[in-house]
Design a protein around this motif. Structure first.
Motif, short mmCIF file in Angstrom:
data_model
loop_
_atom_site.label_atom_id
_atom_site.label_comp_id
_atom_site.label_asym_id
_atom_site.label_seq_id
_atom_site.Cartn_x
_atom_site.Cartn_y
_atom_site.Cartn_z
N ALA A 232 0.73 -1.12 -0.11
CA ALA A 232 0.03 0.06 0.05
C ALA A 232 0.88 1.33 -0.08
O ALA A 232 0.58 2.20 -0.63
N GLN A 233 2.23 1.02 0.64
CA GLN A 233 2.87 2.39 0.60
C GLN A 233 3.43 2.63 -0.67
O GLN A 233 3.90 3.84 -0.75
N LEU A 234 3.67 1.65 -1.46
CA LEU A 234 4.40 1.83 -2.89
C LEU A 234 3.24 2.36 -3.60
O LEU A 234 3.45 3.28 -4.58
N ARG A 235 2.08 1.98 -3.63
CA ARG A 235 0.98 2.55 -4.22
C ARG A 235 0.74 3.98 -3.87
O ARG A 235 0.40 4.78 -4.82
N LEU A 236 0.92 4.34 -2.68
CA LEU A 236 0.77 5.90 -2.13
C LEU A 236 1.88 6.33 -2.83
O LEU A 236 1.82 7.56 -3.28
N LEU A 237 3.00 5.97 -2.81
CA LEU A 237 4.38 6.74 -3.48
C LEU A 237 3.93 6.87 -5.07
O LEU A 237 4.27 8.04 -5.46
N LEU A 238 3.38 5.76 -5.52
CA LEU A 238 3.03 6.21 -7.18
C LEU A 238 2.10 7.21 -7.35
O LEU A 238 1.85 8.24 -8.19
N ARG A 239 0.99 7.24 -6.27
CA ARG A 239 -0.14 8.40 -6.52
C ARG A 239 0.63 9.68 -5.97
O ARG A 239 0.26 10.77 -6.79
N LEU A 240 1.61 9.74 -5.13
CA LEU A 240 2.13 10.99 -4.91
C LEU A 240 3.00 11.62 -6.04
O LEU A 240 3.17 12.77 -5.92
N THR A 241 3.56 10.47 -6.82
CA THR A 241 4.38 11.17 -8.03
C THR A 241 3.66 11.70 -8.83
O THR A 241 3.88 12.68 -9.31
N LEU A 242 2.56 11.15 -9.19
CA LEU A 242 1.37 11.79 -10.33
C LEU A 242 0.91 13.17 -9.33
O LEU A 242 0.90 14.28 -10.23
N LEU A 243 0.71 13.28 -8.21
CA LEU A 243 0.12 14.45 -7.76
C LEU A 243 1.36 15.57 -7.64
O LEU A 243 1.00 16.58 -7.89
N SER A 244 2.60 15.02 -7.45
CA SER A 244 3.51 16.11 -7.55
C SER A 244 3.99 16.60 -8.95
O SER A 244 3.96 17.63 -9.25
N LEU A 245 3.64 15.61 -10.00
CA LEU A 245 3.96 16.22 -11.29
C LEU A 245 2.69 17.17 -11.45
O LEU A 245 3.06 18.29 -12.15
N ALA A 246 1.24 17.14 -11.09
CA ALA A 246 0.23 17.86 -11.43
C ALA A 246 0.47 19.34 -10.66
O ALA A 246 0.25 20.38 -11.09
N VAL A 247 1.01 19.15 -9.39
CA VAL A 247 1.36 20.44 -8.64
C VAL A 247 2.54 21.20 -9.33
O VAL A 247 2.42 22.62 -9.38
N SER A 248 3.50 20.60 -9.73
CA SER A 248 4.53 20.91 -10.58
C SER A 248 4.17 21.68 -11.60
O SER A 248 4.75 23.04 -11.94
N VAL A 249 3.26 21.25 -12.36
CA VAL A 249 2.84 21.84 -13.82
C VAL A 249 1.92 22.90 -13.35
O VAL A 249 2.19 23.97 -14.06
N ALA B 12 9.13 14.36 -18.54
CA ALA B 12 10.12 13.30 -18.73
C ALA B 12 10.67 12.80 -17.55
O ALA B 12 10.93 11.59 -17.29
N LEU B 13 11.19 13.75 -16.71
CA LEU B 13 11.83 13.48 -15.77
C LEU B 13 10.74 12.58 -14.51
O LEU B 13 11.45 11.60 -13.77
N TYR B 14 9.85 12.92 -14.30
CA TYR B 14 8.70 12.03 -13.68
C TYR B 14 8.54 10.94 -14.02
O TYR B 14 8.51 9.85 -13.53
N ALA B 15 8.39 10.81 -15.51
CA ALA B 15 8.28 9.59 -16.20
C ALA B 15 9.43 8.47 -15.61
O ALA B 15 9.35 7.32 -15.60
N LEU B 16 10.66 9.12 -15.73
CA LEU B 16 11.62 8.35 -15.61
C LEU B 16 11.91 7.74 -14.06
O LEU B 16 12.68 6.75 -13.82
N VAL B 17 10.94 8.31 -13.10
CA VAL B 17 10.96 7.75 -12.04
C VAL B 17 9.50 6.93 -11.73
O VAL B 17 9.47 5.78 -11.13
N TRP B 18 8.48 7.28 -12.52
CA TRP B 18 7.23 6.54 -12.01
C TRP B 18 7.24 5.27 -12.71
O TRP B 18 6.67 4.32 -12.22
N PHE B 19 7.56 5.16 -14.21
CA PHE B 19 7.44 3.68 -14.76
C PHE B 19 8.17 2.83 -13.94
O PHE B 19 7.82 1.65 -13.79
N PRO B 20 9.52 3.21 -13.61
CA PRO B 20 10.45 1.92 -12.94
C PRO B 20 9.86 1.89 -11.67
O PRO B 20 9.80 0.56 -11.10
#
Length: 175
Positions: A39-56, A101-109
């Motif tokens: 569940a913690q890894l799922r949360l980290l994946l969601r936070l990665t997408l949230l961080s991308l949205a907030v960054s944009v 692109a940098l977020y994708a380098l983190v999110w996909f792996p």
């Protein structure tokens, strides 16, 4: 033609150049199974997408109402509503594409539960927090409240990302 189902050489024996096969075990080219997704890894994946949205969103706010980051070029190719003109919009668009692109380098792996994506995420996120704290100081000392608030949101999400990434349950789900 041979009448045996194993071909002309018969069944493979140990020592004939073929790796031994364990019944039910992985073959010579099989990848070991992944650890279970936590569940913690799922949360980290969601936070990665949230961080991308907030960054944009932060980039859009900085471009629209922030101080000009391109001094002396304010009159180059004007776009109505943008203080820095068309050049500022082009720079912002390039920055958003590079950031994605940098977020994708983190999110996909991370989605594939690879540890190098986690390491890269920690490096990128740490550098982003340092840069954003500097930006925050510039905005707040310069009286630019809206970009300062959006930068506070970005720093908060990225610090939360680092906290969740440091949990043992996240490390346990990586290979």
């Amino acid at each position: 033609m041979s009448q045996t189902p194993h071909g002309p050489g018969g069944p493979h024996r140990p020592g004939d150049g073929q790796p031994p096969q364990v019944p039910g075990g992985p073959g010579p080219m099989m990848v070991p199974p992944r650890p279970p997704m936590t569940a913690q890894l799922r949360l980290l994946l969601r936070l990665t997408l949230l961080s991308l949205a907030v960054s944009v969103t932060n980039s859009l706010v900085e471009t629209a109402v922030g101080p000009s980051t391109l001094p002396g070029l304010e009159d180059v190719v004007r776009v109505p509503g943008l203080p820095g003109g068309g050049l500022a919009a082009a720079v912002m668009l390039f920055g958003v594409v590079l950031t994605a692109a940098l977020y994708a380098l983190v999110w996909f792996p991370l989605r594939e539960q690879m540890q190098w994506g986690w390491v890269l995420g920690i490096v990128f996120c740490s550098l982003a927090v340092l840069g954003d704290v500097f930006d925050l100081a510039v905005y707040l000392l310069g009286g630019h409240l809206l970009p300062g608030l959006s930068t506070i949101a970005l720093v908060a999400v990225n610090v939360l990302w680092l906290v969740v990434a440091s949990r043992p349950e996240v490390r346990a789900a990586l290979r």
